[in-house]
Motif scaffolding. Structure first.
Motif, PDB file in Angstrom:
ATOM      1  N   ASP A 148      -7.993 -70.512  -2.179  1.00  4.68           N
ATOM      2  CA  ASP A 148      -6.646 -69.966  -1.959  1.00  4.68           C
ATOM      3  C   ASP A 148      -5.691 -70.364  -3.081  1.00  4.68           C
ATOM      4  OD1 ASP A 148      -7.576 -68.826   0.311  1.00  4.68           O
ATOM      5  OD2 ASP A 148      -6.479 -70.097   1.716  1.00  4.68           O
ATOM      6  N   LYS A 149      -5.845 -71.556  -3.606  1.00  7.64           N
ATOM      7  CA  LYS A 149      -5.005 -71.967  -4.733  1.00  7.64           C
ATOM      8  C   LYS A 149      -5.331 -71.121  -5.955  1.00  7.64           C
ATOM      9  CE  LYS A 149      -3.657 -76.196  -5.332  1.00  7.64           C
ATOM     10  NZ  LYS A 149      -3.563 -77.659  -5.617  1.00  7.64           N
ATOM     11  N   TYR A 150      -6.618 -70.869  -6.163  1.00  9.95           N
ATOM     12  CA  TYR A 150      -7.043 -70.045  -7.295  1.00  9.95           C
ATOM     13  C   TYR A 150      -6.466 -68.635  -7.184  1.00  9.95           C
ATOM     14  CZ  TYR A 150     -10.195 -67.379 -10.329  1.00  9.95           C
ATOM     15  OH  TYR A 150     -10.707 -66.529 -11.284  1.00  9.95           O
ATOM     16  N   ALA A 151      -6.410 -68.100  -5.948  1.00  6.92           N
ATOM     17  CA  ALA A 151      -5.967 -66.715  -5.736  1.00  6.92           C
ATOM     18  C   ALA A 151      -4.548 -66.645  -5.184  1.00  6.92           C
ATOM     19  CB  ALA A 151      -6.928 -66.021  -4.767  1.00  6.92           C
ATOM     20  N   GLN A 152      -3.736 -67.674  -5.432  1.00  6.53           N
ATOM     21  CA  GLN A 152      -2.427 -67.744  -4.783  1.00  6.53           C
ATOM     22  C   GLN A 152      -1.515 -66.568  -5.152  1.00  6.53           C
ATOM     23  OE1 GLN A 152      -0.800 -71.518  -5.915  1.00  6.53           O
ATOM     24  NE2 GLN A 152      -0.505 -70.973  -8.055  1.00  6.53           N
ATOM     25  N   LYS A 153      -1.629 -66.059  -6.356  1.00  2.69           N
ATOM     26  CA  LYS A 153      -0.769 -64.940  -6.758  1.00  2.69           C
ATOM     27  C   LYS A 153      -1.031 -63.716  -5.889  1.00  2.69           C
ATOM     28  CE  LYS A 153       0.566 -62.180 -10.793  1.00  2.69           C
ATOM     29  NZ  LYS A 153       0.319 -61.919 -12.236  1.00  2.69           N
ATOM     30  N   GLU A 154      -2.308 -63.442  -5.632  1.00  2.00           N
ATOM     31  CA  GLU A 154      -2.659 -62.281  -4.807  1.00  2.00           C
ATOM     32  C   GLU A 154      -2.466 -62.561  -3.319  1.00  2.00           C
ATOM     33  OE1 GLU A 154      -4.469 -62.166  -8.690  1.00  2.00           O
ATOM     34  OE2 GLU A 154      -4.696 -63.662  -7.090  1.00  2.00           O
ATOM     35  N   LEU A 155      -2.706 -63.812  -2.916  1.00  2.00           N
ATOM     36  CA  LEU A 155      -2.677 -64.134  -1.492  1.00  2.00           C
ATOM     37  C   LEU A 155      -1.283 -64.433  -0.949  1.00  2.00           C
ATOM     38  CD1 LEU A 155      -5.869 -66.375  -1.154  1.00  2.00           C
ATOM     39  CD2 LEU A 155      -5.524 -64.111  -0.173  1.00  2.00           C
ATOM     40  N   SER A 156      -0.381 -64.923  -1.786  1.00  2.00           N
ATOM     41  CA  SER A 156       0.944 -65.341  -1.297  1.00  2.00           C
ATOM     42  C   SER A 156       1.670 -64.249  -0.518  1.00  2.00           C
ATOM     43  CB  SER A 156       1.811 -65.832  -2.457  1.00  2.00           C
ATOM     44  OG  SER A 156       1.330 -67.065  -2.933  1.00  2.00           O
ATOM     45  N   PRO A 157       1.791 -63.003  -1.046  1.00  2.00           N
ATOM     46  CA  PRO A 157       2.474 -61.969  -0.252  1.00  2.00           C
ATOM     47  C   PRO A 157       1.724 -61.610   1.031  1.00  2.00           C
ATOM     48  CG  PRO A 157       1.515 -61.017  -2.256  1.00  2.00           C
ATOM     49  CD  PRO A 157       1.420 -62.504  -2.387  1.00  2.00           C
ATOM     50  N   LEU A 158       0.397 -61.691   0.991  1.00  3.04           N
ATOM     51  CA  LEU A 158      -0.387 -61.399   2.193  1.00  3.04           C
ATOM     52  C   LEU A 158      -0.185 -62.484   3.248  1.00  3.04           C
ATOM     53  CD1 LEU A 158      -3.726 -60.178   0.555  1.00  3.04           C
ATOM     54  CD2 LEU A 158      -2.037 -58.768   1.750  1.00  3.04           C
ATOM     55  N   PHE A 159      -0.105 -63.738   2.821  1.00  2.00           N
ATOM     56  CA  PHE A 159       0.133 -64.839   3.758  1.00  2.00           C
ATOM     57  C   PHE A 159       1.531 -64.732   4.375  1.00  2.00           C
ATOM     58  CE2 PHE A 159      -3.106 -67.806   1.550  1.00  2.00           C
ATOM     59  CZ  PHE A 159      -4.106 -67.365   2.401  1.00  2.00           C
ATOM     60  N   ALA A 160       2.517 -64.339   3.563  1.00  2.00           N
ATOM     61  CA  ALA A 160       3.885 -64.180   4.080  1.00  2.00           C
ATOM     62  C   ALA A 160       3.912 -63.099   5.169  1.00  2.00           C
ATOM     63  CB  ALA A 160       4.832 -63.824   2.942  1.00  2.00           C
ATOM     64  N   LYS A 360      -5.353 -55.392  10.144  1.00  2.00           N
ATOM     65  CA  LYS A 360      -5.324 -54.771   8.815  1.00  2.00           C
ATOM     66  C   LYS A 360      -4.999 -55.801   7.733  1.00  2.00           C
ATOM     67  CE  LYS A 360      -3.111 -51.007   6.228  1.00  2.00           C
ATOM     68  NZ  LYS A 360      -2.111 -49.913   6.297  1.00  2.00           N
ATOM     69  N   ASN A 361      -3.986 -56.660   8.006  1.00  2.00           N
ATOM     70  CA  ASN A 361      -3.593 -57.657   7.003  1.00  2.00           C
ATOM     71  C   ASN A 361      -4.651 -58.745   6.856  1.00  2.00           C
ATOM     72  OD1 ASN A 361      -1.084 -58.286   5.295  1.00  2.00           O
ATOM     73  ND2 ASN A 361      -1.524 -60.278   6.217  1.00  2.00           N
ATOM     74  N   THR A 362      -5.279 -59.116   7.992  1.00  2.00           N
ATOM     75  CA  THR A 362      -6.352 -60.107   7.944  1.00  2.00           C
ATOM     76  C   THR A 362      -7.511 -59.589   7.108  1.00  2.00           C
ATOM     77  OG1 THR A 362      -5.725 -60.969  10.123  1.00  2.00           O
ATOM     78  CG2 THR A 362      -7.934 -61.492   9.345  1.00  2.00           C
ATOM     79  N   ALA A 363      -7.819 -58.318   7.255  1.00  2.00           N
ATOM     80  CA  ALA A 363      -8.882 -57.710   6.452  1.00  2.00           C
ATOM     81  C   ALA A 363      -8.505 -57.707   4.970  1.00  2.00           C
ATOM     82  CB  ALA A 363      -9.146 -56.285   6.936  1.00  2.00           C
ATOM     83  N   ALA A 364      -7.217 -57.474   4.688  1.00  2.00           N
ATOM     84  CA  ALA A 364      -6.753 -57.492   3.289  1.00  2.00           C
ATOM     85  C   ALA A 364      -6.890 -58.892   2.696  1.00  2.00           C
ATOM     86  CB  ALA A 364      -5.294 -57.021   3.223  1.00  2.00           C
ATOM     87  N   ILE A 365      -6.579 -59.926   3.502  1.00  2.00           N
ATOM     88  CA  ILE A 365      -6.757 -61.305   3.042  1.00  2.00           C
ATOM     89  C   ILE A 365      -8.229 -61.576   2.749  1.00  2.00           C
ATOM     90  CG2 ILE A 365      -6.660 -63.727   3.782  1.00  2.00           C
ATOM     91  CD1 ILE A 365      -4.079 -63.051   5.291  1.00  2.00           C
ATOM     92  N   HIS A 366      -9.087 -61.117   3.637  1.00  2.00           N
ATOM     93  CA  HIS A 366     -10.531 -61.296   3.451  1.00  2.00           C
ATOM     94  C   HIS A 366     -10.993 -60.627   2.152  1.00  2.00           C
ATOM     95  CE1 HIS A 366     -14.764 -61.721   4.479  1.00  2.00           C
ATOM     96  NE2 HIS A 366     -14.916 -60.424   4.243  1.00  2.00           N
ATOM     97  N   THR A 367     -10.547 -59.409   1.938  1.00  2.00           N
ATOM     98  CA  THR A 367     -10.943 -58.678   0.726  1.00  2.00           C
ATOM     99  C   THR A 367     -10.437 -59.391  -0.526  1.00  2.00           C
ATOM    100  OG1 THR A 367     -10.911 -56.570   1.919  1.00  2.00           O
ATOM    101  CG2 THR A 367     -10.764 -56.474  -0.490  1.00  2.00           C
ATOM    102  N   ALA A 368      -9.179 -59.861  -0.466  1.00  2.00           N
ATOM    103  CA  ALA A 368      -8.614 -60.579  -1.620  1.00  2.00           C
ATOM    104  C   ALA A 368      -9.396 -61.860  -1.889  1.00  2.00           C
ATOM    105  CB  ALA A 368      -7.148 -60.900  -1.354  1.00  2.00           C
ATOM    106  N   ARG A 369      -9.795 -62.546  -0.834  1.00  2.00           N
ATOM    107  CA  ARG A 369     -10.588 -63.770  -1.020  1.00  2.00           C
ATOM    108  C   ARG A 369     -11.961 -63.451  -1.602  1.00  2.00           C
ATOM    109  NH1 ARG A 369      -8.622 -66.578   4.497  1.00  2.00           N
ATOM    110  NH2 ARG A 369      -7.173 -68.125   3.631  1.00  2.00           N
TER     111      ARG A 369
END
Length: 562
Positions: A148-160, A360-369
């Motif tokens: 998550d730290k490695y992908a924080q740029k992509e994950l931060s808006p999804l986590f918000a 939908k958002n959980t799936a997006a987080i999974h895909t981003a990870r």
């Protein structure tokens, strides 16, 4: 970049001040000289946990200060400005003092701050790697935080977005839980109405319990009170020598001589006034004796009412002053349940919408990870090749857990590793050796620190479990890293020591007053002597010194080529 570290009364150090340069700073010394104390001191001023055992024996307090230079717009500068701390010149001074009674005083640029703010501000100034951190990386539950730290740029808006959706979803579920089922709505409404009827019928008012308690005390002492009042009435106006008869007789006696002196006439008037007041008191006493204060039925009614009041207050957990608020609360709850069927339908619709959005958002987080895991695997594998592990393979498995919605998504991340060609990838903790783990951590640190923007990396014996040709590879890698940021490394490897831009000797000395640890910057000759010691010690100095010079020359040639 760490410029100055000033340590006072930490363990074996009474006073130590060191100035570090950019590039690669090496710290070495004999076993037991106090290398770990330097790292402990740096961790202390960066806000890590510490206890009083860190304070030098015989001292009341210990303190460490560190001066860093930062780039304009660094995360630390933003944190300090948000908290009203000046940092316009790019210089940040952290200081922390701990006393023997456990008190901590933390300051940033002279301003007193909390330990939490010190730790937060220091997070992007320096990153310390030690063996405990390597052990932590073996635990699977920590793998997801690395990814998550490695992908924080992509994950931060999804986590918000995930947090917002989770708040909405669980808020709706909480509202639904109040209703339960429709059958429960009807049952609850009846229950609330019964409670409202009972409270309304009780008709409590503030101060009633106190009044009834006083009345009960009076009833419980009725006979004593009655006897005393009767005795007083008899004394004032009884059948025998009572006060009224005596006053009347006294008045008649004085009246018989009132014509002879005005004073006697005045005295007659006063006696008459007392007689009249005494008669009024006697009549009042008789009236009280005839009142219902001594009615056994009134006493029974008092006891019954007092018991009823206290039962109501116990049952609903209220006082008399809270009585009206409790009635309003129940009335509101009745109104809430009165619309239960319609409200439940609406809440179920909202819950379904929130659940769909969450899915939908959980799936997006999974895909981003998953995407980030592929990139991270490629970068770590490349770093491992640079570190001499040409046949190593790495993969980060991202698997859905299918659990309840969570702010962090729904994934389990497992690091898979193989050091040798043809060997299947298995869980990192089951197959990696100590030397491989050191290099793996070096690879992860190099990648993550780029993302964090950390200017100073500190390695506490990164070379544990490493020897031979691998030592040279690690030395070259650490020097390459130091071209982009400051590196401090505690080492026992001569290959790494030879790469130093600046070399410090950690030494321990003993005199009549105690033992002390010092940090001595080495010149060219001192560097060669220390490299020779690391190669084989003083007993081999005649052979080790030429070897040390050869290693230093080789290192300088490598440094020119980078």
């Amino acid at each position: 970049m760490l410029n100055v570290l000033d340590i006072k009364n930490i363990a074996l150090i009474d006073r130590l001040e060191a100035e570090f340069s950019d590039g690669l700073n090496i710290l070495s010394g004999e076993t037991g000289a106090g290398k770990s104390i330097i790292i402990d001191s740096l961790e202390f001023v960066l806000g890590e946990r510490a206890d009083r055992s860190l304070i030098r024996y015989g001292c009341d307090e210990a303190s460490v200060s560190a001066i860093f230079r930062t780039k304009s717009g660094s995360p630390t500068e933003e944190i300090l400005r948000e908290n009203g701390i000046d940092c316009d010149d790019g210089e940040i001074m952290l200081s922390r003092t701990m006393t023997t009674d456990g008190k901590n005083v933390c300051r940033i640029n002279g301003a007193r701050v909390t330990l939490a703010l010190l730790r937060q501000a220091a997070r992007s100034l320096a990153d310390i790697y030690g063996q405990h951190e390597a052990t932590g990386l073996l635990a699977e539950e920590n793998h997801i935080s690395v990814l998550d730290k490695y992908a924080q740029k992509e994950l931060s808006p999804l986590f918000a977005e995930q947090k917002k959706l989770c708040d909405e979803y669980y808020s709706v579920k909480k509202e639904m839980a109040k209703y339960g089922s429709l059958g429960n709505v009807e049952e609850k409404t009846e229950e609330l109405q019964a409670a409202l009827d009972e409270l309304t019928e009780a008709a409590l008012f503030e101060g009633e319990e106190e009044q009834l308690t006083a009345a009960r005390k009076k009833f419980n002492n009725a006979q004593r009170i009655r006897d005393s009042l009767a005795e007083a009435a008899e004394a004032l106006d009884g059948d025998g020598a009572d006060a009224l008869s005596s006053l009347a007789e006294a008045g008649r006696a004085v009246a018989s001589v009132s014509d002879y002196d005005a004073a006697y006439a005045e005295l007659e008037d006063r006696i008459e006034s007392v007689r009249i007041e005494t008669k009024d008191i006697a009549e009042t006493l008789k009236g009280l004796l005839d009142s219902d204060d001594f009615d056994p039925y009134a006493a029974e009614r008092c006891e019954t009412r007092l018991a009823a009041i206290r039962r109501i207050m116990r049952k609903y957990g209220i006082t008399e002053s809270e009585y009206a608020d409790k009635i309003r609360e129940i009335e509101n709850d009745i109104a809430f349940y009165a619309n239960g069927e319609f409200a439940l339908i609406q809440l179920e619709e909202r819950a379904a919408e929130a659940a769909a959005a969450l899915a939908k958002n959980t799936a997006a987080i999974h895909t981003a990870r998953e995407t980030a895991a592929e990139k991270l695997a490629a970068e770590i594998t490349s770093e491992l090749k640079d570190l001499g592990m040409n046949n190593a393979s790495f993969r980060a498995d991202v698997v859905r857990k299918n659990a309840e919605p969570h702010e962090n998504g729904d994934d389990r991340v497992t690091f898979m590793f193989s050091a040798n060609a043809g060997q299947p990838l298995r869980e990192l903790s089951k197959v990696i050796s100590g030397g491989e783990l050191s290099r793996f951590m070096l690879a992860v640190k190099n990648i993550i620190s780029d993302i964090d923007g950390v200017d100073t990396m500190v390695f506490d014996e990164i070379d544990t479990g490493i020897s031979g040709k691998t030592s040279q590879v690690v030395a070259e890698k650490l020097y390459s890293i130091s071209k982009g940021r400051q590196v401090l490394a505690v080492t026992h490897l001569p290959q790494l020591a030879a790469m130093a831009d600046r070399h410090f000797l950690i030494a321990k000395s003993t005199d009549g007053s105690g033992t002390r640890t010092s940090l001595v910057p080495l010149d060219g000759g001192g560097m060669l002597e220390e490299i020779a010691r690391l190669i084989g010690g003083k007993e081999y100095s005649s052979h080790a010194l030429p070897h040390a010079k050869e290693m230093k020359d080789h290192a300088e040639e490598f440094k020119k080529s980078v």
